[in-house]
Design a protein around this motif. Structure first.
Motif, PDB file in Angstrom:
ATOM      1  N   UNK A  74      12.633   0.078  -0.352  1.00 49.60           N
ATOM      2  CA  UNK A  74      12.562   1.422  -0.363  1.00 49.60           C
ATOM      3  C   UNK A  74      13.601   2.120   0.530  1.00 49.60           C
ATOM      4  N   UNK A  75      13.980   3.303   0.112  1.00 49.72           N
ATOM      5  CA  UNK A  75      14.897   3.993   1.191  1.00 49.72           C
ATOM      6  C   UNK A  75      16.248   4.095   0.755  1.00 49.72           C
ATOM      7  N   UNK A  76      17.153   4.826   1.293  1.00 49.98           N
ATOM      8  CA  UNK A  76      18.471   4.944   0.810  1.00 49.98           C
ATOM      9  C   UNK A  76      19.126   4.099   1.163  1.00 49.98           C
ATOM     10  N   UNK A  77      18.870   3.139   2.057  1.00 52.18           N
ATOM     11  CA  UNK A  77      19.851   2.330   2.559  1.00 52.18           C
ATOM     12  C   UNK A  77      19.300   0.650   1.958  1.00 52.18           C
ATOM     13  N   UNK A  78      18.119   0.553   1.200  1.00 54.88           N
ATOM     14  CA  UNK A  78      17.680  -0.495   0.924  1.00 54.88           C
ATOM     15  C   UNK A  78      18.812  -1.297  -0.057  1.00 54.88           C
ATOM     16  N   UNK A  79      18.746  -2.690   0.098  1.00 54.43           N
ATOM     17  CA  UNK A  79      19.754  -3.394  -0.930  1.00 54.43           C
ATOM     18  C   UNK A  79      18.930  -4.642  -1.322  1.00 54.43           C
ATOM     19  N   UNK A 132       0.698  -1.153   0.223  1.00 59.04           N
ATOM     20  CA  UNK A 132       0.005  -0.005  -0.081  1.00 59.04           C
ATOM     21  C   UNK A 132       0.862   1.445   0.069  1.00 59.04           C
ATOM     22  N   UNK A 133       2.077   1.295   0.665  1.00 58.65           N
ATOM     23  CA  UNK A 133       2.801   2.296   1.078  1.00 58.65           C
ATOM     24  C   UNK A 133       3.647   2.569  -0.313  1.00 58.65           C
ATOM     25  N   UNK A 134       4.423   1.477  -0.897  1.00 57.44           N
ATOM     26  CA  UNK A 134       5.267   1.497  -2.043  1.00 57.44           C
ATOM     27  C   UNK A 134       4.521   0.577  -2.945  1.00 57.44           C
ATOM     28  N   UNK A 135       3.553   0.954  -3.677  1.00 56.75           N
ATOM     29  CA  UNK A 135       3.137   0.015  -4.662  1.00 56.75           C
ATOM     30  C   UNK A 135       3.916  -0.281  -6.075  1.00 56.75           C
ATOM     31  N   UNK A 136       4.918   0.518  -6.463  1.00 55.75           N
ATOM     32  CA  UNK A 136       5.710   0.549  -7.574  1.00 55.75           C
ATOM     33  C   UNK A 136       6.606  -0.787  -7.309  1.00 55.75           C
ATOM     34  N   UNK A 137       6.787  -1.231  -5.896  1.00 54.08           N
ATOM     35  CA  UNK A 137       7.780  -2.320  -5.864  1.00 54.08           C
ATOM     36  C   UNK A 137       7.256  -3.496  -5.862  1.00 54.08           C
ATOM     37  N   UNK A 138       5.860  -3.498  -5.922  1.00 57.96           N
ATOM     38  CA  UNK A 138       4.792  -4.874  -5.643  1.00 57.96           C
ATOM     39  C   UNK A 138       5.460  -5.968  -6.696  1.00 57.96           C
ATOM     40  N   UNK A 139       5.508  -5.694  -7.789  1.00 59.62           N
ATOM     41  CA  UNK A 139       5.625  -6.834  -8.731  1.00 59.62           C
ATOM     42  C   UNK A 139       6.974  -7.716  -8.393  1.00 59.62           C
ATOM     43  N   UNK A 140       7.979  -6.766  -8.190  1.00 63.74           N
ATOM     44  CA  UNK A 140       9.496  -7.457  -7.795  1.00 63.74           C
ATOM     45  C   UNK A 140       9.401  -8.224  -6.630  1.00 63.74           C
TER      46      UNK A 140
END
Length: 219
Positions: A131-136, A112-120
């Protein structure tokens, strides 16, 4: 010889769906990550697993193995309790995957917060970058760290090495050590994850590491 050890059972492992993951999450991303890294310790079962690890590792390793652990408390606690009074080196190369702003989010809140990353996240988990600067991602950030750790072993002195680390990091380390695709290991993990306190055994010969089996805890 190289011994990869998944940390003993943590409070997070035991209460994943009843304690740390809430919707909405009560913490910000940075606070959640700090909680995961610095605060989360072991359960009573985890302490028993450390006793088992201490006895088992003493039977498997040489007299003075080099000990490495991630920066996370649950890995450091496992190392200290399993091999007390032994010096150890803390390294970020063995850290768990950094989930950035998504740390401790439920899937529902994440999508719900970051729908653009749902498929991945749903279909290409190894490529998903939190999401976020430190996400890997596993296939980039974690695999890069795992490669650097394994490369460092080739220049170390000829003694046994024990590395206390985490589930996702073990997938990346196995990809490097066993020369296998990360995707294959992720698929296997969906069926059977590496248990807490399990020991993965590798032998170095002719510049390569070879899997020699897994020792699983009896508690």
């Amino acid at each position: 010889m190289l011994f990869l050890v998944r940390h003993a059972e943590s409070i997070e492992n035991a209460t994943k769906y009843t304690g740390f993951y809430e919707n909405p999450r009560p913490w910000t991303g940075p606070a959640a990550h700090a909680l995961s890294r610095d605060v989360v310790g072991l359960t009573p079962r985890g302490f028993l697993q450390c006793l088992w690890l201490g006895k088992t590792l003493l039977e498997l390793t040489g007299p003075d193995p080099l000990i490495h652990t991630s920066q996370y408390r649950r890995a450091r606690d496992t190392a200290v309790l399993a091999l007390p009074a032994r010096p150890y080196e803390v390294t970020a190369l063995l850290n768990e995957q950094h989930y950035g702003a998504a740390t401790y989010m439920t899937k529902e809140e994440l999508y719900a917060t970051y729908p653009e990353g749902t498929q991945d996240r749903q279909t290409r988990k190894h490529l998903w970058t939190p999401p976020g600067a430190d996400g890997e991602s596993l296939a980039c950030g974690v695999l890069r760290r795992a490669t650097a750790f394994v490369d460092s072993l080739h220049t170390a002195s000829a003694v046994d090495v024990v590395a206390f680390t985490h589930h996702t990091t073990i997938l990346a380390l196995r990809a490097v050590l066993e020369r296998r695709p990360v995707t294959e290991l992720v698929d296997e993990a969906r069926v059977c994850k590496t248990p807490n306190a399990a020991i993965l055994v590798y032998e170095q010969a002719d510049g390569l590491f070879h899997a020699r089996g897994t020792v699983q805890p009896v508690c």
